[in-house]
Design an enzyme around this catalytic site. Structure first.
Site, PDB file in Angstrom:
ATOM      1  N   LYS A 181       0.830  -1.210   0.000  1.00 51.32           N
ATOM      2  CA  LYS A 181       0.000   0.000   0.000  1.00 51.32           C
ATOM      3  C   LYS A 181       0.869   1.267   0.000  1.00 51.32           C
ATOM      4  O   LYS A 181       2.086   1.202   0.204  1.00 51.32           O
ATOM      5  CB  LYS A 181      -0.961  -0.027   1.205  1.00 51.32           C
TER       6      LYS A 181
HETATM    7  C1  PLP Z   1      -5.575  -4.171   0.769  1.00 53.02           C
HETATM    8  C2  PLP Z   1      -7.047  -3.968   0.777  1.00 53.02           C
HETATM    9  C3  PLP Z   1      -7.841  -4.309   1.872  1.00 53.02           C
HETATM   10  C4  PLP Z   1      -7.324  -5.109   3.035  1.00 53.02           C
HETATM   11  O1  PLP Z   1      -6.285  -4.517   3.678  1.00 53.02           O
HETATM   12  P1  PLP Z   1      -5.491  -5.364   4.821  1.00 53.02           P
HETATM   13  O2  PLP Z   1      -4.750  -4.288   5.549  1.00 53.02           O
HETATM   14  O3  PLP Z   1      -4.608  -6.309   4.093  1.00 53.02           O
HETATM   15  O4  PLP Z   1      -6.511  -6.031   5.645  1.00 53.02           O
HETATM   16  C5  PLP Z   1      -9.181  -3.979   1.860  1.00 53.02           C
HETATM   17  N1  PLP Z   1      -9.731  -3.353   0.804  1.00 53.02           N
HETATM   18  C6  PLP Z   1      -9.013  -3.037  -0.283  1.00 53.02           C
HETATM   19  C7  PLP Z   1      -9.688  -2.331  -1.409  1.00 53.02           C
HETATM   20  C8  PLP Z   1      -7.653  -3.355  -0.340  1.00 53.02           C
HETATM   21  O5  PLP Z   1      -6.945  -3.079  -1.439  1.00 53.02           O
END
Ligand code: PLP
Length: 386
Positions: A181
Site C-alpha cells: 500500500k
Molecule cells: C488491501 C485492501 C484491503 C485489506 O487490507 P489489509 O490491511 O490487508 O486487511 C481492503 N480493501 C481493499 C480495497 C484493499 O486493497
C-alpha cells in the site's frame, strides 16, 4: 530487464524508528501508536484515528461499532479485494453488491437506491485504485435512507474529491498499511472518524472490549480493568506505528512520483488505443495506488503471462468478488449478475506503480504492453508526436 511489481520505499528513517522503539519499554500499542494516530488525523482532516492490525480489522471494527449484524444488509461493490465483502459476513450481515461504472470501475451511484431494502443498514464504497467515490452524492443518498457509510479507503490515503477527503463524510473510513500500500508497516491499518465517542468504542473493541489498554494499565498504579463489550484483538504494535511516521512526512512527494508515472502510462496507452479506467478531471485527486489497463478479455491471461516472460511484474485487481467459489456456492451468485464488474475482472491487468520505479522501467513496461496488444506502431507514433 526485470521490473518488480512492487518495491517498498522504506529507508534509513524507518529502520531507525523501529530500532529506537525497540529500545523503549513498549512493544505493543503504546505512545508511538498514539503519536501516529494524532498525526494521521491531522493529515486527513478528521477528528480521530484509531490504529488497527489491518484494514480488514478496521472494516470489521467499524461494522461492529455501528451495531450491524445478523439480519442486516450492507451494500458494497463487487469490484474490490475480498476483504471489503468479507467484513460484512464477519459481523453476520449480508452483502448486497451493486454493479460498477464502466468508465471508472467505482460503485455506480445510479444503481444504489434500487438495492436498498428495509434491512439495509450501511454502504461500503471503495475508493478504487485511489479515485474517490462521489462522497457528497453518496452522503445525500445515505442520509435520505438513514444508512451509515463505511469507506474502504485502502487505496486512497492521499485522495480528495470536490474538497472532500476519506473519513470526512463517512461514518468511518478504513485504511491499510499492508506491504504494497501507499504507506506500509508490513501489516497494519487505521480507522478514521469525526465522532470521538465512536473512536472510543473502536479503541475498546480492538482490544477485547477491555476498559483499559496495556499502556493505561502500565502507567500509574495498578487499576482493575473490566470487559464491557465482546471485542477482538486488532491492535497495532508501537514499532510498526513508528515506521509510519517518517512515511507520513514524505507522503506528498511519493504521491507526486506515482502521479507522474501514472500520467506517463496514460499518455502512452491513450496514444496506443489501450483502455484504462478514467480518473475524472474535475477537482479530483486520485491517490494513484494502482495502475490497471483493460485489455481484450480473450487474451488477458496470455498477455499476463507474456508480460511476466519479459520480466514485468503484474497483478489482477480484481476479478469480481461474487465470482469466487465461496460467494458462488454460499451466496448463490451466478455469472452475469454484475456484468460490468465481471467484464472488468476478465480484462484487467495491474502494472508496476511505485516511487522507486525508474523512467526507463516505465518506458519498458509501456512498450511491452503495446507490443503484446499489437499496438506498437501506434505507441511509437504517439511518442514521436510528443
Ligand atoms: C488491501 C485492501 C484491503 C485489506 O487490507 P489489509 O490491511 O490487508 O486487511 C481492503 N480493501 C481493499 C480495497 C484493499 O486493497
Amino acid at each position: 530487464m526485470k521490473v518488480e511489481f512492487h518495491r517498498h520505499s522504506l529507508g534509513v528513517d524507518e529502520f531507525n524508528a523501529v530500532v529506537d522503539t525497540l529500545h523503549t519499554i513498549f512493544l505493543t500499542t503504546g505512545p508511538r501508536c498514539g503519536e501516529f494516530e494524532q498525526a494521521f488525523a491531522r493529515y486527513l482532516g478528521v477528528k480521530e484515528v484509531v490504529t488497527t492490525s489491518s484494514c480488514t480489522a478496521a472494516l470489521h471494527l467499524a461494522l461492529g461499532a455501528l451495531k450491524i449484524g445478523a439480519g442486516d444488509e450492507v451494500i458494497t461493490t463487487p469490484l474490490s479485494f475480498i476483504a471489503t465483502a468479507n467484513a460484512i459476513l464477519m459481523v453476520g450481515a449480508t452483502p448486497r453488491f451493486v454493479d460498477v461504472d464502466p468508465v471508472t470501475g467505482l460503485i455506480d451511484l445510479d444503481l444504489i437506491e434500487r438495492a436498498i431494502t428495509p434491512r439495509t443498514k450501511a454502504v461500503i464504497p471503495v475508493h478504487l485504485y485511489g479515485q474517490m467515490v462521489d462522497m457528497r452524492r453518496l452522503r445525500d443518498i445515505a442520509d435520505r435512507h438513514g444508512l451509515f457509510i463505511v469507506e474502504d479507503a485502502a487505496h486512497a490515503i492521499e485522495a480528495m474529491r470536490d474538497g472532500v477527503r476519506p473519513g470526512q463524510l463517512g461514518d468511518a473510513a478504513c485504511f491499510s498499511f499492508y506491504a504494497t500500500k501507499n504507506m506500509t508497516c508490513g501489516e497494519g491499518g487505521a480507522l478514521a472518524t469525526n465522532r470521538p465517542e465512536r473512536a472510543e468504542l473502536v479503541r475498546k473493541l480492538r482490544n477485547h472490549g477491555m476498559t483499559k489498554s496495556a499502556a493505561a494499565r502500565y502507567t500509574g498504579r495498578y487499576q482493575h480493568w473490566d470487559m464491557e463489550h465482546l471485542g477482538w484483538k486488532y491492535n497495532l504494535t508501537d514499532f510498526q506505528a513508528a515506521m509510519l511516521m517518517p512515511q507520513l512526512g514524505r507522503i506528498e512527494e511519493r504521491w507526486q512520483r506515482r502521479e507522474q508515472i501514472a500520467r506517463r502510462y496514460e499518455a502512452a496507452f491513450s496514444g496506443a488505443g489501450i483502455e484504462f479506467p478514467r480518473v475524472l478531471p474535475a477537482d479530483n485527486k486520485s491517490a494513484r495506488h494502482l495502475f490497471t489497463i483493460w485489455v481484450d478479455e480473450h487474451s488477458r491471461d496470455q498477455i499476463l503471462g507474456a508480460l511476466q516472460d519479459r520480466g514485468v511484474g503484474v497483478a489482477v485487481n480484481y476479478r469480481a468478488i461474487p465470482c469466487t467459489a465461496f460467494y458462488r456456492t454460499q451466496l448463490k451468485y451466478q455469472p452475469g449478475d454484475f456484468p460490468v464488474a465481471e467484464r472488468i475482472g476478465r480484462r484487467t491487468i495491474s502494472l508496476p506503480l511505485y516511487p522507486r520505479l525508474q523512467d526507463n522501467e516505465v518506458e519498458y513496461v509501456s512498450q511491452c504492453v503495446a507490443s503484446l496488444c499489437g499496438r506498437e506502431e501506434a505507441l511509437t507514433a504517439a511518442a514521436t508526436r510528443g
